[in-house]
Design a protein around this motif. Structure first.
Motif, PDB file in Angstrom:
ATOM      1  N   ALA A 143     -31.838  -1.865 -14.700  1.00 35.12           N
ATOM      2  CA  ALA A 143     -31.567  -3.091 -13.933  1.00 35.12           C
ATOM      3  C   ALA A 143     -32.468  -3.072 -12.706  1.00 35.12           C
ATOM      4  CB  ALA A 143     -30.100  -3.169 -13.532  1.00 35.12           C
ATOM      5  N   ARG A 144     -33.532  -3.824 -12.762  1.00 36.05           N
ATOM      6  CA  ARG A 144     -34.490  -3.895 -11.659  1.00 36.05           C
ATOM      7  C   ARG A 144     -34.571  -5.334 -11.189  1.00 36.05           C
ATOM      8  NH1 ARG A 144     -35.196   0.747  -9.057  1.00 36.05           N
ATOM      9  NH2 ARG A 144     -35.075   2.466 -10.542  1.00 36.05           N
ATOM     10  N   PRO A 145     -33.778  -5.703 -10.165  1.00 34.77           N
ATOM     11  CA  PRO A 145     -33.582  -7.115  -9.832  1.00 34.77           C
ATOM     12  C   PRO A 145     -34.676  -7.764  -8.999  1.00 34.77           C
ATOM     13  CG  PRO A 145     -32.247  -5.740  -8.390  1.00 34.77           C
ATOM     14  CD  PRO A 145     -32.913  -4.808  -9.368  1.00 34.77           C
ATOM     15  N   PHE A 146     -35.678  -6.999  -8.584  1.00 38.07           N
ATOM     16  CA  PHE A 146     -36.629  -7.576  -7.631  1.00 38.07           C
ATOM     17  C   PHE A 146     -38.026  -7.773  -8.221  1.00 38.07           C
ATOM     18  CE2 PHE A 146     -33.567  -5.181  -4.885  1.00 38.07           C
ATOM     19  CZ  PHE A 146     -32.853  -6.299  -4.501  1.00 38.07           C
ATOM     20  N   GLY A 147     -38.099  -7.911  -9.533  1.00 34.15           N
ATOM     21  CA  GLY A 147     -39.343  -8.278 -10.182  1.00 34.15           C
ATOM     22  C   GLY A 147     -40.492  -7.340  -9.880  1.00 34.15           C
ATOM     23  N   ASP A 148     -41.644  -7.924  -9.530  1.00 30.18           N
ATOM     24  CA  ASP A 148     -42.837  -7.127  -9.279  1.00 30.18           C
ATOM     25  C   ASP A 148     -42.743  -6.304  -8.007  1.00 30.18           C
ATOM     26  OD1 ASP A 148     -44.201  -7.917 -11.561  1.00 30.18           O
ATOM     27  OD2 ASP A 148     -44.954  -9.739 -10.612  1.00 30.18           O
ATOM     28  N   ASN A 149     -41.724  -6.538  -7.175  1.00 28.10           N
ATOM     29  CA  ASN A 149     -41.530  -5.746  -5.959  1.00 28.10           C
ATOM     30  C   ASN A 149     -40.634  -4.538  -6.198  1.00 28.10           C
ATOM     31  OD1 ASN A 149     -43.065  -7.528  -4.299  1.00 28.10           O
ATOM     32  ND2 ASN A 149     -41.328  -8.926  -4.230  1.00 28.10           N
ATOM     33  N   ASP A 150     -40.267  -4.297  -7.436  1.00 27.61           N
ATOM     34  CA  ASP A 150     -39.401  -3.181  -7.784  1.00 27.61           C
ATOM     35  C   ASP A 150     -40.136  -2.275  -8.771  1.00 27.61           C
ATOM     36  OD1 ASP A 150     -37.182  -1.585  -7.950  1.00 27.61           O
ATOM     37  OD2 ASP A 150     -35.783  -3.241  -8.216  1.00 27.61           O
ATOM     38  N   VAL A 151     -39.509  -1.149  -9.096  1.00 27.65           N
ATOM     39  CA  VAL A 151     -40.041  -0.273 -10.130  1.00 27.65           C
ATOM     40  C   VAL A 151     -40.039  -1.038 -11.453  1.00 27.65           C
ATOM     41  CG1 VAL A 151     -39.629   1.851 -11.427  1.00 27.65           C
ATOM     42  CG2 VAL A 151     -39.253   1.805  -8.958  1.00 27.65           C
ATOM     43  N   PRO A 152     -41.118  -0.985 -12.239  1.00 26.02           N
ATOM     44  CA  PRO A 152     -41.123  -1.683 -13.529  1.00 26.02           C
ATOM     45  C   PRO A 152     -39.895  -1.310 -14.355  1.00 26.02           C
ATOM     46  CG  PRO A 152     -43.312  -0.848 -13.033  1.00 26.02           C
ATOM     47  CD  PRO A 152     -42.407  -0.301 -11.972  1.00 26.02           C
ATOM     48  N   HIS A 153     -39.247  -2.306 -14.946  1.00 24.71           N
ATOM     49  CA  HIS A 153     -37.929  -2.081 -15.526  1.00 24.71           C
ATOM     50  C   HIS A 153     -37.964  -1.194 -16.764  1.00 24.71           C
ATOM     51  CE1 HIS A 153     -38.834  -5.069 -18.652  1.00 24.71           C
ATOM     52  NE2 HIS A 153     -37.720  -4.720 -19.250  1.00 24.71           N
ATOM     53  N   ARG A 154     -39.146  -0.977 -17.372  1.00 23.19           N
ATOM     54  CA  ARG A 154     -39.220  -0.092 -18.536  1.00 23.19           C
ATOM     55  C   ARG A 154     -39.914   1.233 -18.230  1.00 23.19           C
ATOM     56  NH1 ARG A 154     -42.276  -1.699 -22.908  1.00 23.19           N
ATOM     57  NH2 ARG A 154     -43.733  -2.442 -21.350  1.00 23.19           N
ATOM     58  N   LEU A 155     -40.239   1.479 -16.992  1.00 21.75           N
ATOM     59  CA  LEU A 155     -40.940   2.712 -16.653  1.00 21.75           C
ATOM     60  C   LEU A 155     -40.149   3.931 -17.115  1.00 21.75           C
ATOM     61  CD1 LEU A 155     -43.293   4.121 -15.143  1.00 21.75           C
ATOM     62  CD2 LEU A 155     -41.843   4.119 -13.117  1.00 21.75           C
ATOM     63  N   VAL A 156     -38.852   3.910 -16.914  1.00 21.63           N
ATOM     64  CA  VAL A 156     -38.004   5.038 -17.282  1.00 21.63           C
ATOM     65  C   VAL A 156     -37.614   4.984 -18.753  1.00 21.63           C
ATOM     66  CG1 VAL A 156     -35.733   6.072 -16.900  1.00 21.63           C
ATOM     67  CG2 VAL A 156     -37.152   5.430 -14.956  1.00 21.63           C
ATOM     68  N   THR A 157     -37.146   3.822 -19.228  1.00 23.88           N
ATOM     69  CA  THR A 157     -36.666   3.749 -20.606  1.00 23.88           C
ATOM     70  C   THR A 157     -37.778   4.013 -21.617  1.00 23.88           C
ATOM     71  OG1 THR A 157     -36.924   1.334 -20.505  1.00 23.88           O
ATOM     72  CG2 THR A 157     -34.722   2.232 -20.126  1.00 23.88           C
ATOM     73  N   ARG A 158     -38.979   3.528 -21.360  1.00 20.40           N
ATOM     74  CA  ARG A 158     -40.052   3.768 -22.327  1.00 20.40           C
ATOM     75  C   ARG A 158     -40.489   5.221 -22.310  1.00 20.40           C
ATOM     76  NH1 ARG A 158     -44.094   0.536 -18.606  1.00 20.40           N
ATOM     77  NH2 ARG A 158     -44.978   2.242 -17.419  1.00 20.40           N
ATOM     78  N   GLU A 212     -25.171   2.791   6.828  1.00 16.33           N
ATOM     79  CA  GLU A 212     -24.146   3.506   7.590  1.00 16.33           C
ATOM     80  C   GLU A 212     -22.746   3.217   7.090  1.00 16.33           C
ATOM     81  OE1 GLU A 212     -24.703   2.488  11.629  1.00 16.33           O
ATOM     82  OE2 GLU A 212     -26.624   3.530  11.847  1.00 16.33           O
ATOM     83  N   ASP A 213     -22.571   2.144   6.322  1.00 21.85           N
ATOM     84  CA  ASP A 213     -21.228   1.741   5.917  1.00 21.85           C
ATOM     85  C   ASP A 213     -20.896   2.080   4.470  1.00 21.85           C
ATOM     86  OD1 ASP A 213     -20.710   0.595   8.445  1.00 21.85           O
ATOM     87  OD2 ASP A 213     -21.830  -1.200   7.854  1.00 21.85           O
ATOM     88  N   SER A 214     -21.872   2.044   3.580  1.00 20.48           N
ATOM     89  CA  SER A 214     -21.551   2.222   2.164  1.00 20.48           C
ATOM     90  C   SER A 214     -22.799   2.586   1.373  1.00 20.48           C
ATOM     91  CB  SER A 214     -20.944   0.940   1.599  1.00 20.48           C
ATOM     92  OG  SER A 214     -21.899  -0.115   1.627  1.00 20.48           O
ATOM     93  N   ALA A 215     -22.556   2.954   0.112  1.00 24.22           N
ATOM     94  CA  ALA A 215     -23.625   3.197  -0.854  1.00 24.22           C
ATOM     95  C   ALA A 215     -23.279   2.448  -2.131  1.00 24.22           C
ATOM     96  CB  ALA A 215     -23.782   4.686  -1.123  1.00 24.22           C
ATOM     97  N   THR A 216     -24.236   1.733  -2.681  1.00 24.13           N
ATOM     98  CA  THR A 216     -23.991   0.952  -3.889  1.00 24.13           C
ATOM     99  C   THR A 216     -25.170   1.049  -4.835  1.00 24.13           C
ATOM    100  OG1 THR A 216     -24.878  -1.053  -2.836  1.00 24.13           O
ATOM    101  CG2 THR A 216     -22.489  -0.735  -2.741  1.00 24.13           C
ATOM    102  N   LEU A 217     -24.908   0.758  -6.105  1.00 25.85           N
ATOM    103  CA  LEU A 217     -25.954   0.554  -7.094  1.00 25.85           C
ATOM    104  C   LEU A 217     -26.006  -0.925  -7.423  1.00 25.85           C
ATOM    105  CD1 LEU A 217     -25.466   3.508  -9.624  1.00 25.85           C
ATOM    106  CD2 LEU A 217     -26.814   3.441  -7.515  1.00 25.85           C
ATOM    107  N   LYS A 229     -25.308  -7.540  -8.580  1.00 22.40           N
ATOM    108  CA  LYS A 229     -23.911  -7.191  -8.394  1.00 22.40           C
ATOM    109  C   LYS A 229     -23.858  -5.779  -7.837  1.00 22.40           C
ATOM    110  CE  LYS A 229     -19.457  -7.027 -10.802  1.00 22.40           C
ATOM    111  NZ  LYS A 229     -18.761  -7.299 -12.093  1.00 22.40           N
ATOM    112  N   ARG A 230     -23.366  -5.639  -6.610  1.00 22.19           N
ATOM    113  CA  ARG A 230     -23.297  -4.334  -5.971  1.00 22.19           C
ATOM    114  C   ARG A 230     -22.051  -3.595  -6.443  1.00 22.19           C
ATOM    115  NH1 ARG A 230     -26.382  -7.432  -2.726  1.00 22.19           N
ATOM    116  NH2 ARG A 230     -28.092  -6.364  -1.656  1.00 22.19           N
ATOM    117  N   VAL A 231     -22.282  -2.440  -7.004  1.00 23.94           N
ATOM    118  CA  VAL A 231     -21.199  -1.664  -7.604  1.00 23.94           C
ATOM    119  C   VAL A 231     -21.027  -0.368  -6.817  1.00 23.94           C
ATOM    120  CG1 VAL A 231     -20.430  -0.450  -9.684  1.00 23.94           C
ATOM    121  CG2 VAL A 231     -21.616  -2.656  -9.878  1.00 23.94           C
TER     122      VAL A 231
END
Length: 542
Positions: A143-158, A212-217, A229-231
């Protein structure tokens, strides 16, 4: 260094997160930080040697450093797997650099494992989390929600896929399943479609946030690439625990941050072993880490602690990271991945089992024509699975439309999203009638041998495409205007709308992709197909 003032922590964070991406020319500062890391490692080793009862006994031995959230007062480290707990300082993973140990005390190998109390665990469950005796099963979600500004969404799965494929001739080859789209609901649904405890590893390639308040994925919400969706750990922990998941790997940035540690919290929620990242993870490092981690787990049959130490050793050995200027710099990010496990479990056996085959260091080379296309691929995959099974891939001549469509066909088939592709390229044909295309598709279905039914008519073809998920690929659809009568376009529209109607009703069935230089206004309007425009390339894969 890391146990000094706040500015030292800031320097480390800068080195791992910003040197390659923002300030690659500030080599002087980076070199000073590298010297400080080296000094810190030496100091930490001396600290360990002082608290050992017989430091000479570790010479040539395998040393396990088990760190707990709790200070016991005794502060002892022992050989192999029975080390008692000592207060957790930062960056204990530096101890794994055995070359920095004095020669008279140098261990054969060092493995660092952090432990925490499991606060939400079913009573009576005491067995050690281990990998399957036979085939190791991996469930991955990206799940890479920020398009080209994020890690390529298949970098890990491939990369995981390539390691798995390299071992397909083993007696018990590993199994990879990808949960799609990248939502928490998809993860829950995929886990629920298998027996409890079926998967040995759940790998979450997601974006992490810590403050400082929380950690989410960050998972996708409604499969929209820009909607997140912050989990929190308790939410994810409940899903994983309900399905018997015992080992989680997260290459999520800051998922093991010093404050509000998501990784530790997930262990406390009842997941026995969890790997997370202290800082943001660079793309080059992510590929090295994933390749060597799964080489250790799947090819070398290592335990997760041992595979983590092996992966960190590769990050140390290959410190070159690509910058946003298409140059490389040296980044010491080997201490970024950290492993937490529940205190109630005994230390895993760290011995390697057998002489397993080796996996190439570069498990997957990205096709040059696909650079910068990851966000488009993610959009197409999510929209196909969530909103409509009809799509339109457009772009100017030479933009790589057909190459991208062919790659999607291969990737989706290789990872189980589709069972095959029915493909026609109109630029390769002269005059065509619809019955010719139906016959071509029927022949392709029979060659794939998905089932034993004889698909020999348009209605049987539609029924087959409704029951199974294919990619029906109409390539060079813009060539229709010059080589085909209007009746052919009418037939394609009717066929597509029928398949779309059946898909919308049952949410199963095949996907249709039109490839064209332009949007083909009538075809797009009549079918209401989603449009995926290909723009010019704007980035390099770093």
């Amino acid at each position: 260094m890391p146990n000094g003032p706040d500015n030292k922590l800031h320097d480390l964070k800068w080195n791992l997160e910003e040197f390659a991406t923002k300030d690659p020319f500030d080599v002087s500062r980076a070199n000073k930080i590298a010297d400080n890391i080296k000094k810190y490692t030496s100091h930490l080793i001396q600290f360990v040697l002082k608290i050992l009862e017989s430091p000479t006994d570790i010479l040539g031995s395998r040393l396990v450093v088990k760190l707990s959230d709790h200070w016991t007062g005794s502060s002892l480290l022992r050989q192999t797997s029975d080390g008692t707990n000592i207060v957790p300082l930062m960056q204990w993973e530096c101890l794994e650099e055995v070359e920095s140990w004095p020669s008279e005390y140098r261990p054969l190998a060092v493995t660092v494992v952090r432990s925490t109390a499991c606060l939400n665990f079913e009573s009576g469950e005491t067995q050690q989390p281990v990998l399957s005796v036979k085939s190791v099963r991996v469930l991955a979600l990206s799940a890479r929600p920020f398009g080209d500004n994020d890690v390529p969404h298949r970098l890990v799965t491939r990369t995981i896929y390539q390691v798995v494929q390299s071992l397909e001739t083993q007696q018990y080859p590993p199994e990879l399943i990808i949960a799609r789209p990248g939502s928490i609901e998809s993860l829950d649904r995929e886990l629920g479609s298998h027996p409890t405890g079926y998967f040995d590893i759940v790998h979450l390639d997601v974006h992490g946030e810590a403050d400082e308040d929380s950690a989410t994925l960050l998972f996708l919400e409604n499969a929209e690439p820009t909607n997140v969706k912050r989990v929190e750990a308790y939410q994810l922990g409940k899903v994983l625990r309900n399905h018997g998941v015992r080992c989680v790997i997260m290459n999520a940035c800051q998922s093991a941050a010093l404050v509000h540690n998501f990784t530790r919290s997930l262990v406390q929620e009842g997941i026995p072993m969890v790997l997370g990242m202290q800082y943001k993870l660079l793309e080059t490092a992510a590929e090295i880490l994933t390749t060597t981690l799964y080489e250790g787990l799947l090819a070398r049959n290592q335990s997760l602690p041992d595979a983590c130490a092996y992966a960190r050793s590769k990050l140390r050995a290959i410190p070159s990271r690509r910058t946003n200027y298409n140059t490389t710099v040296r980044v010491l990010d080997y201490m970024n991945p950290v492993l937490f496990m529940a205190e109630r479990f005994e230390e895993p056996d760290l011995r390697e089992i057998g002489n397993a085959p080796q996996v190439a260091a570069n498990a997957f080379e990205v096709e040059q024509g696909l650079l910068g296309r990851e966000s488009v691929m993610l959009d197409m995959e999510n929209d196909f699975l969530t909103f409509s099974n009809l799509g339109f891939l457009t772009g100017i001549a030479g933009s790589g439309k057909s190459a991208l469509a062919a790659h999607l066909s291969w990737w989706w088939k290789a990872t189980g999203l589709i069972c095959g592709t029915l493909h026609i390229d109109f630029a390769s044909f002269g005059s065509l009638e619809w019955k010719d295309i139906v016959q071509l598709f029927c022949d392709e279905v029979r060659q794939l041998k998905i089932d034993h039914q004889d698909v020999n008519s348009e209605e049987k073809l539609l029924q087959h495409l409704q029951h199974y998920r294919y990619l029906v690929l109409f390539d060079s659809i813009d060539a229709l205007g010059s080589v085909a009568p209007i009746q052919l376009l009418d037939s394609i529209i009717k066929f597509s709308k029928t398949l779309k109607k059946r898909y919308k009703k049952s949410k199963v069935g095949s996907l249709i992709l039109f490839v064209s230089r332009d949007e083909q206004n009538r075809l797009r309007a009549d079918t209401a197909a989603q449009v995926f425009p290909l723009q010019g390339l704007v980035r390099f894969l770093g």
